[in-house]
Design a protein around this motif. Structure first.
Motif, PDB file in Angstrom:
ATOM      1  N   THR A  60      -3.184-191.733  13.698  1.00  0.00           N
ATOM      2  CA  THR A  60      -4.067-190.564  13.600  1.00  0.00           C
ATOM      3  C   THR A  60      -4.553-190.232  15.004  1.00  0.00           C
ATOM      4  O   THR A  60      -5.112-191.101  15.693  1.00  0.00           O
ATOM      5  N   VAL A  61      -4.285-189.006  15.430  1.00  0.00           N
ATOM      6  CA  VAL A  61      -4.756-188.537  16.745  1.00  0.00           C
ATOM      7  C   VAL A  61      -5.899-187.556  16.502  1.00  0.00           C
ATOM      8  O   VAL A  61      -5.756-186.596  15.735  1.00  0.00           O
ATOM      9  N   ILE A  62      -7.033-187.861  17.120  1.00  0.00           N
ATOM     10  CA  ILE A  62      -8.235-187.052  16.879  1.00  0.00           C
ATOM     11  C   ILE A  62      -8.556-186.217  18.115  1.00  0.00           C
ATOM     12  O   ILE A  62      -8.657-186.761  19.221  1.00  0.00           O
ATOM     13  N   LEU A  63      -8.671-184.923  17.911  1.00  0.00           N
ATOM     14  CA  LEU A  63      -9.016-184.008  19.005  1.00  0.00           C
ATOM     15  C   LEU A  63     -10.454-183.550  18.836  1.00  0.00           C
ATOM     16  O   LEU A  63     -10.882-183.226  17.727  1.00  0.00           O
ATOM     17  N   ALA A  64     -11.198-183.527  19.933  1.00  0.00           N
ATOM     18  CA  ALA A  64     -12.566-182.996  19.890  1.00  0.00           C
ATOM     19  C   ALA A  64     -12.467-181.472  19.854  1.00  0.00           C
ATOM     20  O   ALA A  64     -11.796-180.879  20.688  1.00  0.00           O
ATOM     21  N   THR A  65     -13.128-180.876  18.881  1.00  0.00           N
ATOM     22  CA  THR A  65     -13.069-179.416  18.815  1.00  0.00           C
ATOM     23  C   THR A  65     -13.763-178.816  20.037  1.00  0.00           C
ATOM     24  O   THR A  65     -14.631-179.436  20.646  1.00  0.00           O
ATOM     25  N   ASN A  66     -13.356-177.606  20.372  1.00  0.00           N
ATOM     26  CA  ASN A  66     -14.016-176.847  21.425  1.00  0.00           C
ATOM     27  C   ASN A  66     -15.480-176.680  21.005  1.00  0.00           C
ATOM     28  O   ASN A  66     -15.749-176.257  19.882  1.00  0.00           O
ATOM     29  N   PRO A  67     -16.435-177.030  21.853  1.00  0.00           N
ATOM     30  CA  PRO A  67     -17.850-176.957  21.454  1.00  0.00           C
ATOM     31  C   PRO A  67     -18.222-175.611  20.832  1.00  0.00           C
ATOM     32  O   PRO A  67     -19.039-175.558  19.905  1.00  0.00           O
ATOM     33  N   LYS A  68     -17.576-174.543  21.301  1.00  0.00           N
ATOM     34  CA  LYS A  68     -17.996-173.219  20.792  1.00  0.00           C
ATOM     35  C   LYS A  68     -17.629-173.009  19.328  1.00  0.00           C
ATOM     36  O   LYS A  68     -18.098-172.074  18.685  1.00  0.00           O
ATOM     37  N   TYR A  69     -16.807-173.915  18.785  1.00  0.00           N
ATOM     38  CA  TYR A  69     -16.444-173.795  17.366  1.00  0.00           C
ATOM     39  C   TYR A  69     -16.991-174.968  16.549  1.00  0.00           C
ATOM     40  O   TYR A  69     -16.666-175.115  15.387  1.00  0.00           O
ATOM     41  N   SER A  70     -17.837-175.802  17.171  1.00  0.00           N
ATOM     42  CA  SER A  70     -18.190-177.078  16.524  1.00  0.00           C
ATOM     43  C   SER A  70     -19.065-176.891  15.282  1.00  0.00           C
ATOM     44  O   SER A  70     -19.221-177.811  14.497  1.00  0.00           O
ATOM     45  N   PHE A  71     -19.594-175.695  15.076  1.00  0.00           N
ATOM     46  CA  PHE A  71     -20.462-175.487  13.898  1.00  0.00           C
ATOM     47  C   PHE A  71     -19.725-174.763  12.769  1.00  0.00           C
ATOM     48  O   PHE A  71     -20.303-174.482  11.722  1.00  0.00           O
ATOM     49  N   ILE A  72     -18.434-174.454  13.024  1.00  0.00           N
ATOM     50  CA  ILE A  72     -17.697-173.642  12.044  1.00  0.00           C
ATOM     51  C   ILE A  72     -17.039-174.521  10.988  1.00  0.00           C
ATOM     52  O   ILE A  72     -16.435-175.542  11.297  1.00  0.00           O
ATOM     53  N   SER A  73     -17.164-174.079   9.717  1.00  0.00           N
ATOM     54  CA  SER A  73     -16.324-174.650   8.658  1.00  0.00           C
ATOM     55  C   SER A  73     -15.976-173.504   7.715  1.00  0.00           C
ATOM     56  O   SER A  73     -16.703-172.503   7.644  1.00  0.00           O
ATOM     57  N   SER A  74     -14.858-173.631   7.012  1.00  0.00           N
ATOM     58  CA  SER A  74     -14.454-172.570   6.082  1.00  0.00           C
ATOM     59  C   SER A  74     -15.558-172.308   5.058  1.00  0.00           C
ATOM     60  O   SER A  74     -15.864-171.149   4.749  1.00  0.00           O
ATOM     61  N   SER A  75     -16.180-173.379   4.587  1.00  0.00           N
ATOM     62  CA  SER A  75     -17.200-173.195   3.530  1.00  0.00           C
ATOM     63  C   SER A  75     -18.432-172.491   4.079  1.00  0.00           C
ATOM     64  O   SER A  75     -18.966-171.582   3.424  1.00  0.00           O
ATOM     65  N   LEU A  76     -18.854-172.825   5.290  1.00  0.00           N
ATOM     66  CA  LEU A  76     -20.055-172.177   5.835  1.00  0.00           C
ATOM     67  C   LEU A  76     -19.774-170.705   6.148  1.00  0.00           C
ATOM     68  O   LEU A  76     -20.640-169.842   5.934  1.00  0.00           O
ATOM     69  N   ILE A  77     -18.549-170.425   6.601  1.00  0.00           N
ATOM     70  CA  ILE A  77     -18.139-169.029   6.849  1.00  0.00           C
ATOM     71  C   ILE A  77     -18.332-168.197   5.570  1.00  0.00           C
ATOM     72  O   ILE A  77     -18.949-167.125   5.573  1.00  0.00           O
TER      73      ILE A  77
END
Ligand code: 9FE
Length: 162
Positions: free
Chosen positions: A115-132
């Motif tokens: 499993t390779v884990i990438l840190a999301t770009n901070p500017k998108y760190s609050f986004i989720s499909s459900s919250l959208i």
């Protein structure tokens, strides 16, 4: 031996956060598969076909992307399709807890798969499909949080949004 990875999710709908991970992971691996969960019982806002179409439209500029459907155990799908790496994005500490648990379970189920884990770009760190979907309900302006084609579809589906 070409290195194939998969970034799996429900993508109901794909967001700028997902797209950021997809674009970055496509540069790391020879082939990046986008595994779209196809679970007929699980009713989301978008049908499986709609979710696939939106991903296609957002990724047609990338030439090593393959959009696939999966429904069972992801590590089994990987074994059956010559994929040795799972890609995950983490946005915050909560994701770390969850993704570590998933990674440890997957390592237990199939030690050959990383499993390779990438840190999301901070500017998108609050986004989720459900919250959208939640904030759209209250007519929020989410044009910077999802790809243009997704915004149009969201507006059409909810006849809301700016
Ligand atoms: O949109 C979501 O629900 C969601 C969940 C979990 C996630 N991890 N990394 C990313 Br990008 C991401 C997106």
């Amino acid at each position: 031996k070409i290195r194939k990875a998969i970034f799996a999710g429900s993508f109901d709908p794909i967001t700028n956060g997902h797209l950021d991970i997809i674009c970055r992971a496509s540069k790391i691996f020879d082939e990046l598969q986008i595994g779209v969960l196809h679970n007929p019982n699980k009713k989301g806002m978008f049908t499986f076909e709609e979710r696939v179409e939106l991903i296609e439209k957002c990724t047609n500029h990338l030439d090593n992307i393959k959009i696939v459907s999966f429904n069972g155990l992801l590590v089994n799908y990987c074994e059956e399709h010559g994929i040795d790496t799972l890609v995950r994005g983490i946005r915050n500490g909560t994701d770390v807890e969850y993704e570590l648990q998933m990674a440890h379970m997957n390592k237990e189920l199939n030690p050959n798969i990383e499993t390779v884990i990438l840190a999301t770009n901070p500017k998108y760190s609050f986004i989720s499909s459900s919250l959208i979907k939640e904030v759209l309900n209250f007519d929020a302006d989410i044009k910077n949080l999802v790809p243009e084609v997704v915004l149009e579809e969201l507006k059409r589906k909810t006849n809301r949004g700016k």
